[in-house]
Design a protein around this motif. Structure first.
Motif, PDB file in Angstrom:
ATOM      1  N   VAL A 106      11.753   5.462   6.278  1.00 23.36           N
ATOM      2  CA  VAL A 106      10.687   4.611   5.747  1.00 23.36           C
ATOM      3  C   VAL A 106      11.099   3.146   5.831  1.00 23.36           C
ATOM      4  N   GLU A 107      12.344   2.843   5.458  1.00 20.95           N
ATOM      5  CA  GLU A 107      12.806   1.458   5.534  1.00 20.95           C
ATOM      6  C   GLU A 107      12.793   0.933   6.969  1.00 20.95           C
ATOM      7  N   ARG A 108      13.103   1.795   7.926  1.00 17.42           N
ATOM      8  CA  ARG A 108      13.086   1.402   9.339  1.00 17.42           C
ATOM      9  C   ARG A 108      11.666   1.284   9.894  1.00 17.42           C
ATOM     10  N   GLY A 109      10.684   1.852   9.181  1.00 14.84           N
ATOM     11  CA  GLY A 109       9.312   1.854   9.658  1.00 14.84           C
ATOM     12  C   GLY A 109       8.978   3.017  10.559  1.00 14.84           C
ATOM     13  N   ASP A 110       9.892   3.985  10.683  1.00 18.00           N
ATOM     14  CA  ASP A 110       9.634   5.154  11.525  1.00 18.00           C
ATOM     15  C   ASP A 110       8.627   6.102  10.883  1.00 18.00           C
ATOM     16  N   ILE A 111       8.631   6.165   9.561  1.00 17.84           N
ATOM     17  CA  ILE A 111       7.649   6.950   8.813  1.00 17.84           C
ATOM     18  C   ILE A 111       6.873   5.991   7.928  1.00 17.84           C
ATOM     19  N   SER A 112       5.569   5.992   8.070  1.00 19.76           N
ATOM     20  CA  SER A 112       4.738   5.067   7.293  1.00 19.76           C
ATOM     21  C   SER A 112       3.421   5.689   6.867  1.00 19.76           C
ATOM     22  N   GLY A 113       3.343   7.001   6.924  1.00 24.68           N
ATOM     23  CA  GLY A 113       2.107   7.682   6.557  1.00 24.68           C
ATOM     24  C   GLY A 113       2.292   8.642   5.408  1.00 24.68           C
ATOM     25  N   MET A 114       1.174   8.959   4.745  1.00 20.19           N
ATOM     26  CA  MET A 114       1.169   9.982   3.703  1.00 20.19           C
ATOM     27  C   MET A 114       0.023  10.932   3.966  1.00 20.19           C
ATOM     28  N   SER A 115       0.147  12.118   3.427  1.00 17.04           N
ATOM     29  CA  SER A 115      -0.842  13.155   3.636  1.00 17.04           C
ATOM     30  C   SER A 115      -0.842  14.065   2.414  1.00 17.04           C
ATOM     31  N   PHE A 116      -1.787  14.989   2.355  1.00 18.82           N
ATOM     32  CA  PHE A 116      -1.826  15.910   1.220  1.00 18.82           C
ATOM     33  C   PHE A 116      -2.395  17.256   1.651  1.00 18.82           C
ATOM     34  N   GLY A 117      -1.938  18.301   0.967  1.00 20.32           N
ATOM     35  CA  GLY A 117      -2.422  19.656   1.222  1.00 20.32           C
ATOM     36  C   GLY A 117      -3.291  20.110   0.066  1.00 20.32           C
ATOM     37  N   PHE A 118      -4.420  20.714   0.371  1.00 24.94           N
ATOM     38  CA  PHE A 118      -5.414  20.993  -0.671  1.00 24.94           C
ATOM     39  C   PHE A 118      -6.342  22.126  -0.260  1.00 24.94           C
TER      40      PHE A 118
END
Length: 207
Positions: A106-118
């Motif tokens: 996240v700090e590197r910017g490689d992961i920047s998304g969120m999601s959810f299961g429902f």
């Protein structure tokens, strides 16, 4: 367990490091933001959709992987809330391989998304437009995830929901009634009656 649908967005994930506690902050869902679900329908989440479920036992995961837990509402390491924007998420990242790796990515910017299961518990469809619009009004929330690719590929359950909606709202087919006096007049009955009258007139005109 009911098969879980997965949705997400391209929102950034904030990072916060205070008193040696590392916290990821972001939104797993945004209200009233239209999303194209594979060209099959447009989907939006109504405000209040999570109100009845965020007090439950929800996990925070990495990439929707049930074996990679990084937080949980029951333990207080995952905090969920609704605001005017959407479903706000705060995750206290653990000192584990998954936690440390995620924090670095996240700090590197490689992961920047969120999601959810429902799973959806209340919804409505508008089929006056093409493609139709699905409004999700209430859900059972199972998990939220930090993801590299927010998921919009689980269309089968939504397609099934659309068919169920159509089946529930289509006019009932004509049924055979033994007492004609008690039968309601349907459009199909009027059509058959007109055809019979036309046929009778043609037969009489040929005599």
């Amino acid at each position: 367990m009911t098969k879980i649908e997965k949705r997400g967005g391209t929102l950034g994930v904030e990072t916060r490091a205070e008193d040696e506690k590392r916290t990821l902050v972001g939104y797993a869902a945004v209200f009233n933001s239209d999303a194209d679900i594979g060209g099959w329908w447009t989907e939006r989440i109504a405000p209040g959709a999570f109100a009845e479920t965020i007090s439950g036992d929800v996990r925070a995961l990495v990439d929707h992987d049930m074996g990679r837990v990084i937080g949980r509402t029951k333990s207080g390491t995952l905090r969920l809330s609704e605001d005017s924007k959407g479903l706000r998420v705060e995750i206290d990242i653990p000192n584990t391989t998954d936690g440390n790796d995620l924090w670095e990515l996240v700090e590197r910017g490689d992961i920047s998304g969120m999601s959810f299961g429902f799973s959806v518990t209340k919804q409505s469809w508008d089929e006056t437009i093409d493609p139709p619009t699905r409004t999700i009004e209430a859900v059972d929330l199972f998990e939220v995830s930090a993801v590299a690719w927010p998921a919009y590929d689980d269309t089968e359950i939504g397609k099934r929901s659309l068919q169920e909606w159509r089946d529930a709202h289509q006019p009932e087919p004509d049924t055979e009634i033994t007492d004609p006096a008690a039968a309601p007049v349907t459009k199909a009955m009027l059509t058959r009656a007109r055809l019979k009258m036309d046929l009778d007139l043609k037969v009489r005109s040929t005599r």
